[in-house]
Design an enzyme around this catalytic site. Sequence first.
Site, PDB file in Angstrom:
ATOM      1  N   ASP A  54      45.099   5.991  41.226  1.00 37.62           N
ATOM      2  CA  ASP A  54      44.045   5.494  42.091  1.00 37.62           C
ATOM      3  C   ASP A  54      43.115   6.941  42.124  1.00 37.62           C
ATOM      4  OD1 ASP A  54      42.296   4.936  44.047  1.00 37.62           O
ATOM      5  OD2 ASP A  54      43.820   4.845  45.535  1.00 37.62           O
ATOM      6  N   GLU A 131      42.000  38.208  35.104  1.00 36.51           N
ATOM      7  CA  GLU A 131      43.158  39.169  35.596  1.00 36.51           C
ATOM      8  C   GLU A 131      42.953  38.509  37.206  1.00 36.51           C
ATOM      9  OE1 GLU A 131      41.452  42.953  35.568  1.00 36.51           O
ATOM     10  OE2 GLU A 131      41.977  43.378  33.425  1.00 36.51           O
ATOM     11  N   GLU A 133      44.346  38.481  41.022  1.00 35.93           N
ATOM     12  CA  GLU A 133      44.958  39.264  41.946  1.00 35.93           C
ATOM     13  C   GLU A 133      45.629  38.341  42.768  1.00 35.93           C
ATOM     14  OE1 GLU A 133      42.405  43.291  41.326  1.00 35.93           O
ATOM     15  OE2 GLU A 133      41.707  41.756  42.668  1.00 35.93           O
ATOM     16  N   GLU A 188      48.574  46.337  43.210  1.00 37.63           N
ATOM     17  CA  GLU A 188      47.108  46.521  43.263  1.00 37.63           C
ATOM     18  C   GLU A 188      46.804  47.595  44.445  1.00 37.63           C
ATOM     19  OE1 GLU A 188      44.073  46.464  42.561  1.00 37.63           O
ATOM     20  OE2 GLU A 188      44.310  45.531  40.428  1.00 37.63           O
ATOM     21  N   GLU A 195      48.881  42.268  40.695  1.00 32.78           N
ATOM     22  CA  GLU A 195      48.040  42.052  39.687  1.00 32.78           C
ATOM     23  C   GLU A 195      49.333  41.903  38.477  1.00 32.78           C
ATOM     24  OE1 GLU A 195      44.166  43.419  38.563  1.00 32.78           O
ATOM     25  OE2 GLU A 195      44.812  43.507  36.506  1.00 32.78           O
ATOM     26  N   HIS A 244      38.863  39.084  37.634  1.00 34.66           N
ATOM     27  CA  HIS A 244      38.012  39.613  36.649  1.00 34.66           C
ATOM     28  C   HIS A 244      38.067  38.739  35.221  1.00 34.66           C
ATOM     29  CE1 HIS A 244      38.372  43.614  39.089  1.00 34.66           C
ATOM     30  NE2 HIS A 244      37.642  42.534  39.552  1.00 34.66           N
ATOM     31  N   ARG A 317      32.605  50.176  36.981  1.00 36.81           N
ATOM     32  CA  ARG A 317      33.439  49.199  37.830  1.00 36.81           C
ATOM     33  C   ARG A 317      32.387  48.948  38.934  1.00 36.81           C
ATOM     34  NH1 ARG A 317      37.662  51.302  34.806  1.00 36.81           N
ATOM     35  NH2 ARG A 317      39.168  49.453  34.389  1.00 36.81           N
ATOM     36  N   GLU A 337      33.390  42.095  30.579  1.00 45.75           N
ATOM     37  CA  GLU A 337      34.082  41.571  31.634  1.00 45.75           C
ATOM     38  C   GLU A 337      33.173  41.391  32.962  1.00 45.75           C
ATOM     39  OE1 GLU A 337      37.395  43.833  34.826  1.00 45.75           O
ATOM     40  OE2 GLU A 337      36.330  45.018  33.427  1.00 45.75           O
ATOM     41  N   ARG A 339      32.949  40.611  36.575  1.00 44.47           N
ATOM     42  CA  ARG A 339      33.985  41.150  37.704  1.00 44.47           C
ATOM     43  C   ARG A 339      33.876  40.149  39.261  1.00 44.47           C
ATOM     44  NH1 ARG A 339      36.398  45.743  36.963  1.00 44.47           N
ATOM     45  NH2 ARG A 339      36.155  46.342  39.039  1.00 44.47           N
TER      46      ARG A 339
END
Length: 448
Positions: A54, A131, A133, A188, A195, A244, A317, A337, A339
């Site tokens: 359903d 990645e 976390e 972390e 992580e 990330h 970063r 990457e 982030r």
Amino acid sequence: MSGEHIDLAVINRAKDDKVKLVQLQFTDINGSVKAVTIPIEKFPESLEKGLWFDGSSIEGFTRICESDMFLKPDASTYALLPWETVAVTARLFCDVYMPEGSPFEGDPRYILKRAIKNASDMNFEYNVGPELEFFLFKPKNDGAVMPTPHDVGSYFDFSPRDLAGNVRADIIFTLEKMGINVEMSHHEVAPGQHEIDFKYAEALRTAENALTFKQVVKSIAHKHDLYATFMPKPIFGICGSGMHCHQSLFDIRTNTNIFFDENDTYKLSRNAKHFIAGQLEHVRAMSAILSPTVNSYKRLVPGYEAPVYICWGQKNRSALIRVPRYSPGREQATRAELRCPDPSNNPYLALAVMLEAGLDGIKRKLELPKATEENVYEFNKEELAYRNIATLPGSLGEALHELEQSELMKRALGLHTYQIYLHSKFSEWDEYRIQVTEWEQKKYLETT
């Protein structure tokens, strides 16, 4: 290998594994895993003909007057669920179909597969390594969940302060039993935060590895009398949890990474730069998919390692997109990457819109802005304006208004999901914004 051979192989594998029950899994638009369990005797029939269910009871699917849908298991996603102890249980992810046999356009798995097909038509394979976390909390004696960290460890701690080493090890072994190649694990930044990274793969497999990862983490945490959460910002004043995503495009014909160019200063090809430029252009509209909850925007604030400024750089970063430094002999690892996503999203939808945004950059040959290598968190408003650096939406409501205006996101999600997602999330935003919080009562009750 033909579908019939794959089906026969997976049936024989289930027999060898002495499977008694099979879970057929899929997700709603929010990424919540749904499942129906069948006895092993029904497994061959479900592979051949599918299983009716359903659809009107699933968030983002069909109306009650058109509820009949069926699931078709993907034999390549077969895995045992090691934490199931009552009976040996296997799991398969499924595609969702309409009664007449056409794919359901609102199935998140189908939406990602459609984006992958668009990339394939350009001879690209989209690879992603996320990645994710998460936090481990201690339940209270009455079983209630409170944001009480399991330990007081910090980034990369290797000491008695990190109490979750055995828990992470248990998670790693379980992931590997399910066919997921783990690359590393660590504590972390925040107390109780962890992580575990698994190897990149093509986008569909990565999305399902992410869904499996979350199930494993929660199940193993429960075994250790802990509670695992992927809530982006469960505690005020400490870092939140991100997802990330390391991304690259490979040429299907040569199996080479098309992001790499040895003659470029950043070792990035023109297509890589166009791809990154596309994601930067569309990231405000993508935000409601990548960071889909009210709580997501409590994480996306300056000062807690989460990116809020729309720029890119190498090693940086504080930038929204980071390009890791090139290492000789590792040309295939060239990547970008992103982030800003967090682990509360539906990975099918998140990877679909990320891919479509990047492909749009390539198709339109968008120019990549100059790299930002300084700490953007230290820029004042004048410096940001001078460099033409915009910011991510500051709330779910703002992100939804950006999504509402994006023709690319409408095409990427499909009209069905686009409309239902907006309606569902605007309702969530409205429910939140009319709440009267304890903070407001403390702040204003006696002062006004």
